[in-house]
Write a protein that holds these residues in place. Structure first.
Motif, mmCIF file in Angstrom:
data_model
loop_
_atom_site.group_PDB
_atom_site.id
_atom_site.type_symbol
_atom_site.label_atom_id
_atom_site.label_comp_id
_atom_site.label_asym_id
_atom_site.label_seq_id
_atom_site.Cartn_x
_atom_site.Cartn_y
_atom_site.Cartn_z
ATOM 1 N N VAL A 108 0.593 10.202 16.352
ATOM 2 C CA VAL A 108 0.839 10.885 15.084
ATOM 3 C C VAL A 108 2.299 10.742 14.661
ATOM 4 N N VAL A 109 3.218 10.980 15.609
ATOM 5 C CA VAL A 109 4.646 10.904 15.281
ATOM 6 C C VAL A 109 5.034 9.474 14.907
ATOM 7 N N SER A 110 4.506 8.485 15.630
ATOM 8 C CA SER A 110 4.836 7.094 15.317
ATOM 9 C C SER A 110 4.312 6.716 13.934
ATOM 10 N N ALA A 111 3.142 7.245 13.553
ATOM 11 C CA ALA A 111 2.609 6.970 12.216
ATOM 12 C C ALA A 111 3.486 7.594 11.136
ATOM 13 N N ILE A 112 3.964 8.835 11.381
ATOM 14 C CA ILE A 112 4.844 9.505 10.406
ATOM 15 C C ILE A 112 6.153 8.737 10.246
ATOM 16 N N TYR A 130 -8.945 5.744 23.304
ATOM 17 C CA TYR A 130 -7.528 5.671 22.952
ATOM 18 C C TYR A 130 -7.255 4.459 22.057
ATOM 19 N N TYR A 131 -7.927 3.374 22.340
ATOM 20 C CA TYR A 131 -7.695 2.147 21.563
ATOM 21 C C TYR A 131 -8.105 2.351 20.106
ATOM 22 N N GLY A 132 -9.225 3.050 19.877
ATOM 23 C CA GLY A 132 -9.649 3.336 18.512
ATOM 24 C C GLY A 132 -8.653 4.215 17.782
ATOM 25 N N ALA A 133 -8.174 5.268 18.453
ATOM 26 C CA ALA A 133 -7.168 6.151 17.840
ATOM 27 C C ALA A 133 -5.867 5.389 17.581
ATOM 28 N N TYR A 134 -5.525 4.490 18.499
ATOM 29 C CA TYR A 134 -4.303 3.684 18.369
ATOM 30 C C TYR A 134 -4.381 2.777 17.141
ATOM 31 N N LEU A 135 -5.515 2.098 16.964
ATOM 32 C CA LEU A 135 -5.676 1.229 15.789
ATOM 33 C C LEU A 135 -5.611 2.039 14.492
ATOM 34 N N LEU A 136 -6.168 3.242 14.530
ATOM 35 C CA LEU A 136 -6.130 4.110 13.347
ATOM 36 C C LEU A 136 -4.697 4.522 13.020
ATOM 37 N N SER A 137 -3.903 4.806 14.066
ATOM 38 C CA SER A 137 -2.504 5.210 13.849
ATOM 39 C C SER A 137 -1.668 4.064 13.288
ATOM 40 N N LEU A 190 -3.278 1.523 11.284
ATOM 41 C CA LEU A 190 -3.897 1.167 10.007
ATOM 42 C C LEU A 190 -3.469 2.093 8.872
ATOM 43 N N VAL A 191 -3.406 3.385 9.165
ATOM 44 C CA VAL A 191 -3.080 4.351 8.103
ATOM 45 C C VAL A 191 -1.688 4.105 7.518
ATOM 46 N N PRO A 192 -0.620 4.056 8.322
ATOM 47 C CA PRO A 192 0.699 3.793 7.709
ATOM 48 C C PRO A 192 0.809 2.390 7.115
ATOM 49 N N LEU A 211 -1.585 0.714 5.514
ATOM 50 C CA LEU A 211 -2.188 0.786 4.175
ATOM 51 C C LEU A 211 -1.280 1.538 3.206
ATOM 52 N N PHE A 212 -0.642 2.578 3.723
ATOM 53 C CA PHE A 212 0.265 3.357 2.878
ATOM 54 C C PHE A 212 1.435 2.483 2.417
ATOM 55 N N LEU A 213 2.040 1.742 3.375
ATOM 56 C CA LEU A 213 3.176 0.888 3.029
ATOM 57 C C LEU A 213 2.748 -0.260 2.123
ATOM 58 N N TYR A 214 1.532 -0.756 2.330
ATOM 59 C CA TYR A 214 1.038 -1.830 1.466
ATOM 60 C C TYR A 214 0.853 -1.329 0.032
ATOM 61 N N TYR A 215 0.384 -0.099 -0.087
ATOM 62 C CA TYR A 215 0.161 0.479 -1.419
ATOM 63 C C TYR A 215 1.473 0.550 -2.209
ATOM 64 N N TYR A 216 2.566 0.914 -1.513
ATOM 65 C CA TYR A 216 3.846 1.090 -2.199
ATOM 66 C C TYR A 216 4.669 -0.194 -2.274
ATOM 67 N N TYR A 217 4.559 -1.064 -1.236
ATOM 68 C CA TYR A 217 5.454 -2.221 -1.182
ATOM 69 C C TYR A 217 4.718 -3.560 -1.174
ATOM 70 N N GLY A 218 3.370 -3.521 -1.253
ATOM 71 C CA GLY A 218 2.615 -4.768 -1.158
ATOM 72 C C GLY A 218 2.959 -5.764 -2.244
ATOM 73 N N GLY A 219 3.241 -5.282 -3.431
ATOM 74 C CA GLY A 219 3.558 -6.196 -4.513
ATOM 75 C C GLY A 219 4.879 -6.913 -4.332
ATOM 76 N N GLN A 220 5.745 -6.395 -3.487
ATOM 77 C CA GLN A 220 7.061 -6.998 -3.288
ATOM 78 C C GLN A 220 7.088 -7.979 -2.103
ATOM 79 N N MET A 221 5.962 -8.140 -1.430
ATOM 80 C CA MET A 221 5.926 -8.966 -0.227
ATOM 81 C C MET A 221 5.668 -10.428 -0.564
ATOM 82 N N GLY A 222 6.461 -11.316 0.074
ATOM 83 C CA GLY A 222 6.280 -12.749 -0.097
ATOM 84 C C GLY A 222 5.450 -13.342 1.032
ATOM 85 N N ARG A 223 5.356 -14.687 1.044
ATOM 86 C CA ARG A 223 4.552 -15.360 2.058
ATOM 87 C C ARG A 223 5.072 -15.102 3.456
#
Length: 375
Positions: A73-77, A108-115, A117-119, A121-133
Motif C-alpha cells: 500500500v505504501v509503495s503504491a502511494i 501475495y503475487y496477486g496483491a503485488y501485481l495489483l499494487s 497496476l493501480v499506480p 494506470l493512475f500515472l498513465y492517465y495523467y502522463y501517458g500523453g507525454q510519453m515517447g517511444r
C-alpha cells in the motif's frame, strides 16, 4: 549489538540482498529533502513506514501478511506521489525470498501485481500523453522485471538454502567419519591389545607362582611375555601410523580452506573415483596435492583451481590445474616442489607430467594395483 540484531538487522539467512535494495530509498528521501513542507514531511513519513514494513516482513511470522500488505500500500502511494514505482521491487524480493506454501505465494503475487497496476494506470492517465517511444520501452522492461522479480528472488534463495544444507550435510558427514574412526580405533584396541594384555597379565602371574616352585620354567614365561610385548608395541605403531596417514578427501577439505583464504575457488570432478584406492597410495597423492596447492597459492596468481580424478582398468589419474600465469619449462626443473612430487610418486611407481602453457596443469598417474613400497 543485541538491540540491533533484534530490532534493526535483517535475518542472517537472507545475506546482503535485503540491504542492497535500501540504496534505492535515496531517491524518495532526496525528493523530500529538506523536509520543510507538509508534502515533504508526509513523503519522509511514508518512507519510514515503508522501511519498517520492509524489515518486519522478513522477520515477522504471525503478522507477516500485515507487513507485506502495508508495504504494498505504501509503495503504491509513493509511486503516485513521487513516481517511485521501483519501490514495488522491495516487496517482490521479500515474499519471493521467504519459504512459503504455493497458495500463499500466489496470493501475495496477486496483491503485488495489483499494487503495481493501480499506480501505473493512475500515472498513465495523467502522463501517458507525454510519453515517447523510449518511455514506453523503458516501461515495458520495468514491467517485465517486476513480473519476474519474485521468481528470481525465490530461485536465488533456494540456491542459497541448498548450499547451506549441503555445507551442513558435509559437516555432519565429517563428524560421522570421525566418530566411526574413533569406534574403529576403540574396537582395535579392545579386540587386539586388550586380549594381548590380558594374556601378559596371566603369564606374569603364572611366572610369579613358578618362581617359588619351578624357577627353571620362569625364563620361558618371561620370553613369552617379552614376545607379546613386542607384538603389542608393533600393533600400537601400526595404529598410530594409520592415524597419521591423510586421505585425498581430507586433504581436499584442508586445501579448500587454504585456497579460500587466498581468494581461489576449488572445483573438483569425479571425486567418487577415489573410492577403493589403497590408503598408502592416497597418502602419497594427498602429499602431492598439498605441495601443488601450496605452489598455486604462492606463485600462480590464479583465481580457480581444478582437481579432476579419472580411473581406467589399470591406472588412476589425478589432474591439478589452475588458471594462473603458468610455469615455464625451464622453471619446472628448478622447482623443488615438482621434484619432491616426482620422488613421492616413484614410491608407488607413478609419474608426473607438467604443462605450463595455459595456467599450470599437473597430471599424476599411477598403476591401480600398486601399493607403496615403503609404509
Amino acid at each position: 549489538m543485541s538491540f540491533f540484531k533484534r530490532y534493526i538487522a535483517m535475518p542472517q539467512q537472507y545475506g546482503l540482498f535485503p540491504y542492497v535494495w535500501l540504496l534505492f530509498l535515496f531517491f524518495p528521501i532526496a525528493y523530500a529533502f529538506p523536509f520543510k513542507t507538509l508534502r515533504q514531511q508526509v513523503i519522509i513519513g511514508l518512507v519510514l513506514i515503508f522501511v519498517i514494513a520492509y524489515r518486519n516482513s522478513y522477520v515477522a511470522t504471525t503478522y507477516r501478511p500485515f507487513w507485506l500488505l502495508l508495504q504494498m500500500v505504501v509503495s503504491a502511494i509513493l509511486a503516485v506521489i513521487v513516481q517511485a514505482l521501483y519501490l514495488s521491487i522491495y516487496t517482490a524480493w521479500v515474499f519471493g525470498s521467504i519459504p512459503m506454501r504455493r497458495r500463499s505465494f500466489w496470493g501475495y503475487y496477486g496483491a503485488y501485481l495489483l499494487s503495481i497496476l493501480v499506480p501505473t494506470l493512475f500515472l498513465y492517465y495523467y502522463y501517458g500523453g507525454q510519453m515517447g517511444r523510449d518511455d514506453w520501452v523503458g516501461l515495458a522492461v520495468y514491467g517485465l522485471f517486476c513480473i519476474l522479480s519474485p521468481f528470481s528472488a525465490g530461485s536465488i534463495q533456494r540456491y542459497n538454502r541448498k548450499n547451506r544444507q549441503l555445507m551442513q550435510t558435509n559437516q555432519r558427514l565429517t563428524e560421522i567419519i570421525k566418530q566411526n574412526e574413533r569406534q574403529r580405533i576403540a574396537r582395535d584396541l579392545h579386540d587386539n591389545l586388550g586380549q594381548s594384555f590380558s594374556m601378559i597379565t596371566l603369564k606374569a602371574e603364572y611366572a610369579r607362582k613358578l618362581l617359588a616352585k619351578k624357577p627353571d620354567a620362569v625364563p620361558e614365561q618371561l620370553l613369552a611375555i617379552e614376545q607379546a610385548s613386542r607384538q603389542n608395541l608393533k600393533m600400537v605403531r601400526d595404529i598410530v601410523a594409520g592415524l597419521r596417514q591423510t586421505t585425498i578427501a581430507e586433504e581436499l577439505i584442508n586445501q579448500e580452506r587454504n585456497l579460500s583464504v587466498a581468494g581461489i575457488i576449488l572445483l573438483t570432478k569425479d571425486e567418487n573415483q577415489i573410492e577403493g584406492l589403497p590408503q598408502s597410495n592416497q597418502q602419497v597423492l594427498a602429499q602431492c596435492l598439498h605441495e601443488a596447492v601450496t605452489n598455486i597459492i604462492r606463485y600462480s596468481h590464479a583465481t580457480e583451481c581444478y582437481v579432476t580424478f579419472a580411473q581406467s582398468a589399470t591406472t588412476f589419474q589425478m589432474t591439478i590445474q589452475d588458471n594462473g600465469r603458468g610455469l615455464k619449462k625451464a622453471d619446472q626443473f628448478k622447482s623443488h616442489g615438482i621434484a619432491g612430487m616426482r620422488e613421492r610418486l616413484e614410491v608407488i611407481q607413478g609419474e608426473l607430467t607438467v604443462d605450463g602453457r595455459h595456467g599450470t596443469t599437473l597430471t599424476l598417474t599411477m598403476p591401480i594395483a600398486t601399493e607403496a613400497k615403503n609404509d
